[in-house]
Design a protein around this motif. Structure first.
Motif: not given
Length: 393
Positions: A2-6, A137-141, A148-150, A153-156
Protein backbone atom coordinates in the motif's frame (compact mmCIF):
# COMPACT_ATOMS: atom_id res chain seq x y z
CA UNK A 1 1.54 -3.38 -0.78
CA UNK A 2 0.00 0.00 0.00
CA UNK A 3 1.06 3.57 -0.70
CA UNK A 4 -0.56 6.98 -0.77
CA UNK A 5 0.18 7.78 -4.44
CA UNK A 6 0.86 5.18 -7.13
CA UNK A 7 2.76 6.71 -10.04
CA UNK A 8 2.59 4.93 -13.40
CA UNK A 9 5.72 5.60 -15.44
CA UNK A 10 9.33 6.32 -14.44
CA UNK A 11 10.10 8.94 -17.04
CA UNK A 12 11.02 12.46 -15.95
CA UNK A 13 7.38 13.36 -15.14
CA UNK A 14 6.83 10.38 -12.87
CA UNK A 15 10.24 10.66 -11.25
CA UNK A 16 9.85 14.41 -10.62
CA UNK A 17 6.41 13.90 -9.09
CA UNK A 18 7.77 11.12 -6.89
CA UNK A 19 10.64 13.28 -5.66
CA UNK A 20 8.40 16.30 -4.96
CA UNK A 21 5.93 14.12 -3.04
CA UNK A 22 8.79 12.59 -1.06
CA UNK A 23 10.05 16.05 -0.09
CA UNK A 24 6.49 16.85 1.04
CA UNK A 25 6.34 13.69 3.15
CA UNK A 26 3.87 11.88 0.89
CA UNK A 27 4.54 8.18 0.34
CA UNK A 28 4.66 7.03 -3.29
CA UNK A 29 5.59 4.03 -5.41
CA UNK A 30 6.50 4.18 -9.11
CA UNK A 31 5.51 1.33 -11.43
CA UNK A 32 7.36 1.19 -14.78
CA UNK A 33 7.02 -1.46 -17.48
CA UNK A 34 10.50 -0.92 -18.92
CA UNK A 35 13.90 -1.43 -17.30
CA UNK A 36 15.78 1.45 -15.72
CA UNK A 37 18.46 1.22 -18.41
CA UNK A 38 15.83 1.50 -21.13
CA UNK A 39 14.29 4.58 -19.53
CA UNK A 40 17.70 6.20 -19.18
CA UNK A 41 18.59 5.41 -22.77
CA UNK A 42 15.80 7.49 -24.30
CA UNK A 43 17.13 10.45 -26.31
CA UNK A 44 14.92 13.47 -25.84
CA UNK A 45 15.02 17.25 -25.84
CA UNK A 46 16.84 19.46 -23.40
CA UNK A 47 15.57 23.05 -23.19
CA UNK A 48 14.27 23.72 -19.68
CA UNK A 49 12.03 26.64 -18.72
CA UNK A 50 12.53 28.51 -15.46
CA UNK A 51 9.37 26.84 -14.08
CA UNK A 52 10.99 23.44 -14.66
CA UNK A 53 14.26 24.56 -13.08
CA UNK A 54 12.33 25.86 -10.05
CA UNK A 55 10.61 22.48 -9.64
CA UNK A 56 13.92 20.64 -9.91
CA UNK A 57 15.25 22.91 -7.17
CA UNK A 58 12.23 22.21 -4.95
CA UNK A 59 12.86 18.50 -5.52
CA UNK A 60 16.52 18.95 -4.54
CA UNK A 61 17.93 17.81 -7.89
CA UNK A 62 19.02 21.02 -9.63
CA UNK A 63 22.70 21.16 -8.63
CA UNK A 64 24.15 19.36 -11.65
CA UNK A 65 21.84 21.19 -14.06
CA UNK A 66 23.19 24.51 -12.77
CA UNK A 67 26.78 23.25 -12.82
CA UNK A 68 26.73 21.65 -16.27
CA UNK A 69 23.75 23.23 -18.06
CA UNK A 70 24.04 26.09 -20.51
CA UNK A 71 21.93 29.19 -19.76
CA UNK A 72 20.56 30.67 -22.99
CA UNK A 73 19.36 34.24 -23.30
CA UNK A 74 18.25 34.12 -26.93
CA UNK A 75 17.67 32.14 -30.11
CA UNK A 76 18.53 32.79 -33.75
CA UNK A 77 16.07 32.66 -36.65
CA UNK A 78 17.53 31.97 -40.08
CA UNK A 79 15.51 32.84 -43.19
CA UNK A 80 16.37 34.13 -46.65
CA UNK A 81 19.92 33.01 -45.94
CA UNK A 82 20.48 35.35 -42.98
CA UNK A 83 20.37 34.95 -39.21
CA UNK A 84 18.51 37.25 -36.82
CA UNK A 85 18.82 37.03 -33.04
CA UNK A 86 15.84 37.26 -30.68
CA UNK A 87 17.06 38.55 -27.31
CA UNK A 88 14.63 36.72 -25.03
CA UNK A 89 16.46 37.91 -21.91
CA UNK A 90 15.79 41.54 -22.82
CA UNK A 91 12.21 40.98 -23.96
CA UNK A 92 11.20 39.11 -20.77
CA UNK A 93 12.91 41.25 -18.12
CA UNK A 94 15.77 38.86 -17.48
CA UNK A 95 14.24 35.40 -17.96
CA UNK A 96 16.11 32.60 -19.73
CA UNK A 97 16.08 28.89 -20.55
CA UNK A 98 18.59 26.23 -19.54
CA UNK A 99 19.97 23.75 -22.07
CA UNK A 100 20.35 20.48 -20.16
CA UNK A 101 19.47 17.11 -21.66
CA UNK A 102 16.33 15.27 -20.61
CA UNK A 103 18.46 12.16 -20.19
CA UNK A 104 20.51 14.00 -17.57
CA UNK A 105 17.35 15.21 -15.79
CA UNK A 106 16.16 11.59 -15.67
CA UNK A 107 19.53 10.42 -14.34
CA UNK A 108 19.54 13.05 -11.59
CA UNK A 109 16.02 12.10 -10.51
CA UNK A 110 16.79 8.38 -10.59
CA UNK A 111 19.85 8.84 -8.42
CA UNK A 112 17.96 11.01 -5.95
CA UNK A 113 15.18 8.44 -5.70
CA UNK A 114 17.64 5.60 -5.15
CA UNK A 115 19.52 7.62 -2.51
CA UNK A 116 16.25 8.22 -0.65
CA UNK A 117 15.45 4.49 -0.71
CA UNK A 118 12.14 5.01 -2.49
CA UNK A 119 10.40 2.12 -4.24
CA UNK A 120 10.46 1.94 -8.02
CA UNK A 121 9.22 -1.25 -9.66
CA UNK A 122 10.90 -1.65 -13.05
CA UNK A 123 9.97 -4.36 -15.53
CA UNK A 124 6.34 -4.47 -14.40
CA UNK A 125 4.33 -6.40 -16.99
CA UNK A 126 0.61 -6.24 -17.76
CA UNK A 127 -0.01 -3.18 -15.62
CA UNK A 128 -3.72 -2.48 -15.07
CA UNK A 129 -5.61 0.20 -13.12
CA UNK A 130 -8.70 -0.59 -11.09
CA UNK A 131 -11.43 1.21 -9.09
CA UNK A 132 -10.06 4.71 -9.65
CA UNK A 133 -13.65 5.89 -9.81
CA UNK A 134 -14.01 5.00 -6.11
CA UNK A 135 -12.05 5.70 -2.93
CA UNK A 136 -9.73 2.67 -3.04
CA UNK A 137 -7.85 2.57 -6.36
CA UNK A 138 -5.57 -0.37 -7.12
CA UNK A 139 -2.74 -1.03 -9.54
CA UNK A 140 -2.14 -4.62 -10.60
CA UNK A 141 1.00 -5.83 -12.36
CA UNK A 142 3.11 -8.93 -12.97
CA UNK A 143 6.71 -9.22 -11.85
CA UNK A 144 9.02 -12.25 -11.56
CA UNK A 145 6.24 -14.62 -12.52
CA UNK A 146 3.80 -13.42 -9.87
CA UNK A 147 0.84 -11.05 -9.85
CA UNK A 148 1.07 -8.12 -7.44
CA UNK A 149 -1.41 -5.51 -6.30
CA UNK A 150 -0.68 -2.00 -5.08
CA UNK A 151 -3.39 -0.24 -3.07
CA UNK A 152 -3.34 3.56 -2.99
CA UNK A 153 -5.30 6.75 -2.43
CA UNK A 154 -4.54 8.21 -5.88
CA UNK A 155 -3.04 7.15 -9.20
CA UNK A 156 -0.87 9.51 -11.25
CA UNK A 157 -0.69 8.46 -14.91
CA UNK A 158 2.72 9.63 -16.11
CA UNK A 159 3.26 6.80 -18.61
CA UNK A 160 3.18 8.64 -21.91
CA UNK A 161 1.09 8.69 -25.04
CA UNK A 162 1.04 4.89 -25.45
CA UNK A 163 0.69 4.09 -21.74
CA UNK A 164 -2.02 2.23 -19.88
CA UNK A 165 -3.31 5.20 -17.86
CA UNK A 166 -5.29 7.08 -20.51
CA UNK A 167 -6.21 3.78 -22.17
CA UNK A 168 -7.88 2.72 -18.90
CA UNK A 169 -10.39 5.57 -19.13
CA UNK A 170 -13.70 4.80 -20.86
CA UNK A 171 -13.67 6.34 -24.33
CA UNK A 172 -16.93 8.14 -23.60
CA UNK A 173 -15.32 10.01 -20.68
CA UNK A 174 -12.47 11.66 -22.60
CA UNK A 175 -12.40 13.96 -25.63
CA UNK A 176 -9.35 13.83 -27.88
CA UNK A 177 -8.01 16.67 -30.04
CA UNK A 178 -5.29 15.88 -32.55
CA UNK A 179 -3.41 17.33 -35.51
CA UNK A 180 -0.84 15.19 -37.35
CA UNK A 181 1.78 17.03 -39.40
CA UNK A 182 2.90 15.79 -42.84
CA UNK A 183 6.60 15.65 -41.92
CA UNK A 184 9.00 14.50 -39.23
CA UNK A 185 12.34 15.50 -37.77
CA UNK A 186 15.39 13.47 -38.68
CA UNK A 187 17.68 14.00 -35.70
CA UNK A 188 21.36 13.25 -35.20
CA UNK A 189 23.33 13.34 -31.95
CA UNK A 190 27.10 13.67 -32.31
CA UNK A 191 30.09 14.46 -30.12
CA UNK A 192 31.02 17.63 -31.99
CA UNK A 193 30.99 21.26 -30.79
CA UNK A 194 27.79 23.18 -31.62
CA UNK A 195 27.75 25.37 -34.70
CA UNK A 196 26.55 28.30 -32.56
CA UNK A 197 26.33 29.28 -28.89
CA UNK A 198 22.54 29.50 -29.20
CA UNK A 199 19.89 27.47 -31.00
CA UNK A 200 19.37 28.27 -34.68
CA UNK A 201 15.89 27.74 -36.15
CA UNK A 202 16.10 27.64 -39.95
CA UNK A 203 13.33 28.34 -42.48
CA UNK A 204 14.54 27.42 -45.96
CA UNK A 205 13.01 26.40 -49.31
CA UNK A 206 14.47 22.91 -48.64
CA UNK A 207 12.61 22.68 -45.32
CA UNK A 208 13.20 23.33 -41.66
CA UNK A 209 16.41 22.67 -39.75
CA UNK A 210 17.41 23.12 -36.11
CA UNK A 211 20.91 23.43 -34.71
CA UNK A 212 20.82 22.55 -31.03
CA UNK A 213 23.18 21.12 -28.42
CA UNK A 214 23.41 19.11 -25.21
CA UNK A 215 26.73 20.55 -24.05
CA UNK A 216 29.71 22.47 -25.41
CA UNK A 217 31.01 19.24 -26.94
CA UNK A 218 27.81 17.39 -27.90
CA UNK A 219 25.41 18.64 -30.58
CA UNK A 220 21.90 17.70 -31.64
CA UNK A 221 20.83 18.58 -35.17
CA UNK A 222 17.53 18.10 -36.98
CA UNK A 223 16.27 18.39 -40.55
CA UNK A 224 12.68 18.24 -41.74
CA UNK A 225 11.89 15.11 -43.78
CA UNK A 226 8.70 13.64 -45.28
CA UNK A 227 6.63 11.72 -42.74
CA UNK A 228 7.16 8.46 -44.63
CA UNK A 229 10.97 8.80 -44.67
CA UNK A 230 13.10 5.97 -43.20
CA UNK A 231 16.15 6.63 -41.05
CA UNK A 232 18.10 3.84 -42.75
CA UNK A 233 18.03 5.89 -45.96
CA UNK A 234 20.29 8.48 -44.34
CA UNK A 235 24.00 7.92 -43.96
CA UNK A 236 25.94 10.30 -41.71
CA UNK A 237 27.40 12.01 -44.78
CA UNK A 238 23.96 12.44 -46.34
CA UNK A 239 22.68 14.07 -43.16
CA UNK A 240 25.60 16.50 -42.86
CA UNK A 241 25.34 17.42 -46.54
CA UNK A 242 21.63 18.19 -46.24
CA UNK A 243 22.15 20.23 -43.08
CA UNK A 244 24.83 22.32 -44.83
CA UNK A 245 22.37 23.17 -47.60
CA UNK A 246 19.97 24.61 -45.01
CA UNK A 247 22.54 26.77 -43.20
CA UNK A 248 23.93 30.22 -43.93
CA UNK A 249 27.55 30.64 -45.09
CA UNK A 250 28.81 31.25 -41.54
CA UNK A 251 27.03 28.14 -40.30
CA UNK A 252 28.46 26.00 -43.08
CA UNK A 253 31.93 27.33 -42.29
CA UNK A 254 31.64 26.59 -38.55
CA UNK A 255 29.89 23.21 -38.85
CA UNK A 256 31.98 20.37 -37.39
CA UNK A 257 30.89 16.89 -38.46
CA UNK A 258 31.44 13.48 -36.92
CA UNK A 259 29.93 10.01 -36.52
CA UNK A 260 26.38 9.76 -35.20
CA UNK A 261 25.87 8.59 -31.63
CA UNK A 262 22.16 8.27 -32.36
CA UNK A 263 19.95 8.93 -35.35
CA UNK A 264 16.17 8.75 -35.46
CA UNK A 265 13.05 10.22 -37.04
CA UNK A 266 10.35 11.73 -34.82
CA UNK A 267 6.87 12.32 -36.28
CA UNK A 268 5.19 15.58 -35.30
CA UNK A 269 1.72 15.84 -33.80
CA UNK A 270 -0.38 18.10 -31.61
CA UNK A 271 -2.59 16.16 -29.19
CA UNK A 272 -4.69 16.94 -26.10
CA UNK A 273 -6.95 14.70 -24.01
CA UNK A 274 -9.62 16.38 -21.88
CA UNK A 275 -10.19 16.24 -18.98
CA UNK A 276 -7.06 15.14 -17.12
CA UNK A 277 -8.81 13.83 -14.01
CA UNK A 278 -11.03 10.75 -13.75
CA UNK A 279 -12.04 10.13 -10.17
CA UNK A 280 -8.77 9.41 -8.38
CA UNK A 281 -6.75 9.00 -11.58
CA UNK A 282 -4.81 12.06 -12.74
CA UNK A 283 -3.03 12.22 -16.11
CA UNK A 284 0.20 14.18 -16.49
CA UNK A 285 2.68 14.78 -19.30
CA UNK A 286 2.52 12.89 -22.57
CA UNK A 287 -0.34 10.74 -21.27
CA UNK A 288 -2.53 13.82 -21.70
CA UNK A 289 -0.85 15.93 -24.37
CA UNK A 290 1.78 16.01 -27.12
CA UNK A 291 3.27 19.09 -28.79
CA UNK A 292 5.54 19.41 -31.82
CA UNK A 293 9.11 19.82 -30.55
CA UNK A 294 9.52 23.16 -32.35
CA UNK A 295 8.69 25.19 -29.26
CA UNK A 296 10.57 22.96 -26.75
CA UNK A 297 7.43 22.51 -24.64
CA UNK A 298 7.05 18.74 -24.15
CA UNK A 299 9.12 18.16 -21.02
CA UNK A 300 8.25 21.59 -19.65
CA UNK A 301 4.51 20.98 -19.93
CA UNK A 302 4.96 17.65 -18.17
CA UNK A 303 6.86 19.40 -15.40
CA UNK A 304 4.15 22.05 -14.97
CA UNK A 305 1.46 19.31 -14.77
CA UNK A 306 3.53 17.66 -12.06
CA UNK A 307 3.94 21.00 -10.28
CA UNK A 308 0.17 21.46 -10.14
CA UNK A 309 -0.50 17.86 -9.09
CA UNK A 310 2.15 17.87 -6.37
CA UNK A 311 0.72 21.09 -4.88
CA UNK A 312 -2.82 19.72 -5.01
CA UNK A 313 -1.84 16.46 -3.28
CA UNK A 314 0.17 18.36 -0.68
CA UNK A 315 -2.93 20.41 0.14
CA UNK A 316 -5.09 17.32 0.27
CA UNK A 317 -2.87 15.55 2.78
CA UNK A 318 -1.98 18.71 4.72
CA UNK A 319 -5.37 20.40 4.87
CA UNK A 320 -7.69 17.47 4.04
CA UNK A 321 -9.09 19.66 1.25
CA UNK A 322 -9.80 18.43 -2.27
CA UNK A 323 -10.38 21.91 -3.72
CA UNK A 324 -6.98 22.03 -5.45
CA UNK A 325 -7.41 18.51 -6.84
CA UNK A 326 -10.77 19.62 -8.22
CA UNK A 327 -9.07 22.44 -10.15
CA UNK A 328 -6.11 20.38 -11.40
CA UNK A 329 -7.45 19.57 -14.86
CA UNK A 330 -8.70 23.08 -15.62
CA UNK A 331 -5.46 24.78 -14.53
CA UNK A 332 -3.31 22.35 -16.50
CA UNK A 333 -5.40 22.65 -19.65
CA UNK A 334 -5.30 26.45 -19.64
CA UNK A 335 -1.52 26.29 -19.76
CA UNK A 336 -1.44 23.32 -22.14
CA UNK A 337 -3.62 24.99 -24.79
CA UNK A 338 -1.45 28.11 -24.71
CA UNK A 339 1.62 25.94 -25.28
CA UNK A 340 -0.20 23.97 -27.99
CA UNK A 341 -1.02 27.24 -29.74
CA UNK A 342 2.56 28.46 -29.57
CA UNK A 343 4.02 25.15 -30.75
CA UNK A 344 1.54 24.94 -33.63
CA UNK A 345 2.26 28.56 -34.64
CA UNK A 346 6.03 28.18 -34.47
CA UNK A 347 5.86 24.89 -36.40
CA UNK A 348 3.63 26.47 -39.06
CA UNK A 349 5.99 29.44 -39.35
CA UNK A 350 9.25 27.49 -39.70
CA UNK A 351 8.38 24.41 -41.78
CA UNK A 352 7.81 23.78 -45.45
CA UNK A 353 4.38 22.18 -45.88
CA UNK A 354 3.43 20.19 -49.01
CA UNK A 355 1.07 22.98 -50.06
CA UNK A 356 3.26 25.90 -48.98
CA UNK A 357 4.31 26.84 -52.51
CA UNK A 358 6.11 30.03 -53.45
CA UNK A 359 3.31 32.23 -52.09
CA UNK A 360 3.31 30.45 -48.74
CA UNK A 361 7.08 30.72 -48.51
CA UNK A 362 6.86 34.48 -49.07
CA UNK A 363 4.18 34.79 -46.39
CA UNK A 364 6.40 32.91 -43.91
CA UNK A 365 9.35 35.14 -44.75
CA UNK A 366 7.20 38.28 -44.37
CA UNK A 367 6.04 37.14 -40.93
CA UNK A 368 9.59 36.30 -39.89
CA UNK A 369 10.75 39.71 -41.08
CA UNK A 370 8.00 41.33 -38.99
CA UNK A 371 8.90 39.14 -36.03
CA UNK A 372 12.56 40.15 -35.93
CA UNK A 373 11.85 43.88 -36.44
CA UNK A 374 8.83 44.32 -34.16
CA UNK A 375 9.55 44.55 -30.42
CA UNK A 376 5.95 43.53 -29.69
CA UNK A 377 6.15 40.42 -31.87
CA UNK A 378 9.58 39.49 -30.49
CA UNK A 379 8.27 39.91 -26.94
CA UNK A 380 5.35 37.57 -27.65
CA UNK A 381 7.67 34.89 -29.02
CA UNK A 382 10.08 35.35 -26.10
CA UNK A 383 7.41 35.16 -23.41
CA UNK A 384 6.09 31.91 -24.81
CA UNK A 385 9.51 30.39 -25.48
CA UNK A 386 10.91 30.97 -21.98
CA UNK A 387 7.63 29.73 -20.54
CA UNK A 388 4.50 31.30 -19.13
CA UNK A 389 4.25 31.39 -15.32
CA UNK A 390 2.23 28.85 -13.36
CA UNK A 391 -1.15 30.04 -12.16
CA UNK A 392 -1.99 29.61 -8.49
CA UNK A 393 -4.80 27.45 -7.12
Amino acid sequence: MRTQVAIIGAGPAGLLLGQLLHVAGIDNVIVERQTGDYVLGRIRAGVLEQVTMDLLKKAGVDARAHAEGLPHHGIELLFQGQRHRIDMHAHTHGRQVMVYGQTEVTRDLMEARAAAGLTTIYGAANVSLHDFDGERPRVRYEKDGATHELECDFIAGCDGYHGVSRASVPASAVKLYEKVYPFGWLGMLADVPPVSDELIYCNTPRGFALCSMRSRTRSRYYVQVPVEEKVENWSDDAFWNELRLRLDPEGRERLVTGPALEKSIAPLRSFVAEPMRFGRLFLAGDAAHIVPPTGAKGLNLAASDVGYLYQALERFYGERSSSALDRYSDLCLRRIWKAERFSWWFTSLMHRFPDTGDFGQKIQEAELDYLVHSPAAATSLSENYVGLPLESF
